[in-house]
Design an enzyme around this catalytic site. Structure first.
Site, short mmCIF file in Angstrom:
data_model
loop_
_atom_site.label_atom_id
_atom_site.label_comp_id
_atom_site.label_asym_id
_atom_site.label_seq_id
_atom_site.Cartn_x
_atom_site.Cartn_y
_atom_site.Cartn_z
N GLY A 1 2.89 4.57 -23.19
CA GLY A 1 4.01 5.04 -24.01
C GLY A 1 5.37 4.74 -23.42
CB CYS A 2 6.72 3.65 -20.37
SG CYS A 2 6.10 5.23 -19.84
CD GLN A 3 11.74 -1.08 -24.45
OE1 GLN A 3 12.63 -1.56 -23.78
NE2 GLN A 3 11.96 -0.58 -25.65
CB SER A 4 9.56 -0.42 -18.02
OG SER A 4 9.80 0.96 -17.89
#
Lengths: 408, 141
Positions: free
Chosen positions: B52-55
């Protein structure tokens, strides 16, 4: 700095642009995700709910008649806008994704057999990949991918080799959402037709930037979303050739899509209602008509010239920044620029630019296969609309350079 | 006696109070990110990735006696700065203390936007995962 459109008046039509974000004047460079709405669209929406709200097509009373007329008027405006032969080939959906799913679940399900091929491209958005994977799994059809070269251009030599009599459908986007490439759809369509394959064009990213003529290009299916054409969210268009739409079974069952219902059987309504089960998004469809009027009144061609000027100006400015690389440098592009900076994660730039009041998009842009092709985790993407200005680009570049210094 | 979770939070708030504008705060945050001790490559497993993180963000926890220690890393330096603060606040405390922690410092230092539930942000997922580790360790006791 000169502008091709009367930029001051145009910007006044988009009230959302006139605001401070995190203490700075908003710069909205995320138009590929969704465009802002002119006041006329908001007024149409408010007017409908204030004076005309009624369910359409069935009621005999005056409000129902007004709502129905306005709703069907948008259909006629869309027909005119994309040069379709007839309004009943314009089907209202909830968006591009819904249109692609509709074609996959009706045309696809009734056409694809085990071993048939569906050709998509390496440039596709997930919404033009996943619906085909789902129907391929059910029917035994096979998906093949048209390759893309290092600068973001589709490999048509490879495409010609992939085209054989097993190919039943070619589904490609007109314009890449992630890197802005304008695909040569006229060539793609004629090559596909020569082999007997049908073609679906995903126009989500092109419809606001390129004049569309579905007949001149001989498109079999064309899908797009209203919200990327200055209209409301929750409205999409599916255009199809009549013989295909007639052959396709209905998608969803319910009201509106039937002619007669009994427990022994049901006869379906004619086009376009066969594919519009249930009460549609009446208010937003009507407001979408105002968005089309807006674009037409300003001259689509003038608006596109403004965007191309922004693209050229921003590309030059970005290229001059050390360590910055533009991803996707196809000769034919809409005003979308994806870029990466050596040693900097796109997310960090997105966070800092937002603090400077600049809205950009970072990440994989729902095009993970394309990111994988270029070995990237994601990019920063700026995407312009005609209401953006050269001055905004200057301010964006200052904010970008400052952000890079903070991160460096 | 080690500092309590709230004492560390108050310390962070005092540090950020020294900065006048957001840019100074973020420069400090970026600096914290750059100084976060490197996470062992062997801990950067698919299992330790927070979804759920872009990075990409990796989080690992281990128990040392009564306390839980966290190790984390990210591809994005601002996220690393946020991680660094979470580790400073929560690491070396008992599972029960971590579970009970109310992380008010995030809002007080002006970083609450990073708790927003968008796909691009992982701070919320990070906090949740740290508490999940604490929960798992307390269940073992």
């Amino acid at each position: 700095m000169g502008s091709l459109v009367d930029i001051k008046n145009v910007r006044a039509d988009f009230p959302v642009l006139d605001q401070q974000v995190n203490g700075s004047q908003l710069i909205y460079f995320d138009n590929a995700a969704t465009t802002q709405k002119p006041k006329s669209v908001m007024d149409a929406l408010a007017h409908y709910y204030q004076f005309d709200n009624a369910n359409i097509h069935r009621g005999l009373h005056t409000l129902a008649e007004r709502a129905t007329t306005a709703y069907e008027l948008t259909r006629a405006k869309v027909r005119d806008f994309i040069h379709a032969p007839s309004s009943d080939q314009i089907i209202f959906t909830s968006g591009t994704t819904a249109g692609i799913n509709l074609v996959a679940q009706t045309f696809g399900r009734s056409t694809f057999k085990a071993g048939d091929k569906i050709l998509i491209s390496n440039l596709e958005h997930h919404s033009n990949i996943v619906p085909w994977q789902m129907i391929a799994k059910e029917t035994g059809a096979i998906i093949e991918v048209i390759p893309v070269d290092d600068i973001g251009v589709l490999d048509l030599v490879a495409f010609e080799k992939q085209l054989d009599d097993k190919v039943k459908l070619v589904a490609v986007n007109h314009v890449s959402n992630a890197i802005g490439t304008i695909n040569p759809i006229a060539t793609i369509i004629s090559l596909a037709h020569a082999k007997g394959a049908k073609v679906l064009i995903d126009g989500a990213q092109s419809v606001a930037h390129i004049e569309i003529d579905v007949q001149a290009l001989d498109m079999d299916f064309f899908v797009f979303s209203a919200h990327k054409l200055f209209g409301p969210t929750g409205v999409g268009i599916l255009y199809g050739k009549r013989e295909l739409l007639d052959q396709m079974p209905p998608y969803q069952g319910g009201g509106e899509m039937i002619k007669e219902v009994s427990f022994s059987g049901t006869t379906y309504n004619e086009l376009p209602y066969k594919f519009e089960a249930g009460t549609p998004n009446i208010a937003d469809v009507i407001a979408f008509g105002a968005a089309i009027d807006y674009v037409k009144s300003h001259g689509a061609e003038e608006l596109m010239k403004q965007e191309q000027a922004l693209l050229a100006y921003a590309s030059d400015k970005l290229t001059a920044i050390p360590g910055l690389r533009i991803v996707g440098t196809a000769p034919e592009k809409i005003a979308v620029i994806s870029f990466v900076v050596e040693g900097i994660h796109p997310q960090d730039l997105g966070v800092l630019l937002d603090k400077f009041g600049v809205a950009i998009r970072t990440g994989h842009h729902c095009a993970q296969p394309l990111m994988q092709r270029y070995g990237l985790v994601g990019t920063c993407r700026v995407s312009f609309a005609f209401y953006n200005t050269l001055e905004e680009i200057d301010r964006f570049i200052v904010a970008l350079e400052r952000s890079l210094r903070m991160l460096g | 006696m080690a500092q309590s979770i709230n004492e560390i939070q108050d310390e962070l708030i005092a540090e950020f109070d020294l900065f006048e504008d957001w840019a100074d705060k973020y420069e400090y945050l970026i600096d914290l990110g750059k100084k976060l001790p490197a996470m062992s490559e062997t801990l950067k497993t698919e299992e330790n990735v927070i979804k759920g993180c872009q990075s990409r963000v990796w989080l690992h926890a281990e128990r040392e006696g009564e306390v839980v220690n966290f190790h984390a890393d990210s591809e994005a330096v601002i996220v690393k700065g946020l991680i660094s603060m979470l580790i400073r606040v929560l690491s070396a405390h008992s599972a029960a203390e971590i579970l009970a922690a109310d992380l008010y410092f995030i809002d007080r230092i002006g970083m609450s936007q990073h708790l927003a539930q968008t796909r691009s942000n992982g701070l919320l997922a990070m906090v949740k995962q740290m508490k999940n580790y604490a929960l798992a360790f307390s269940a073992q006791q």
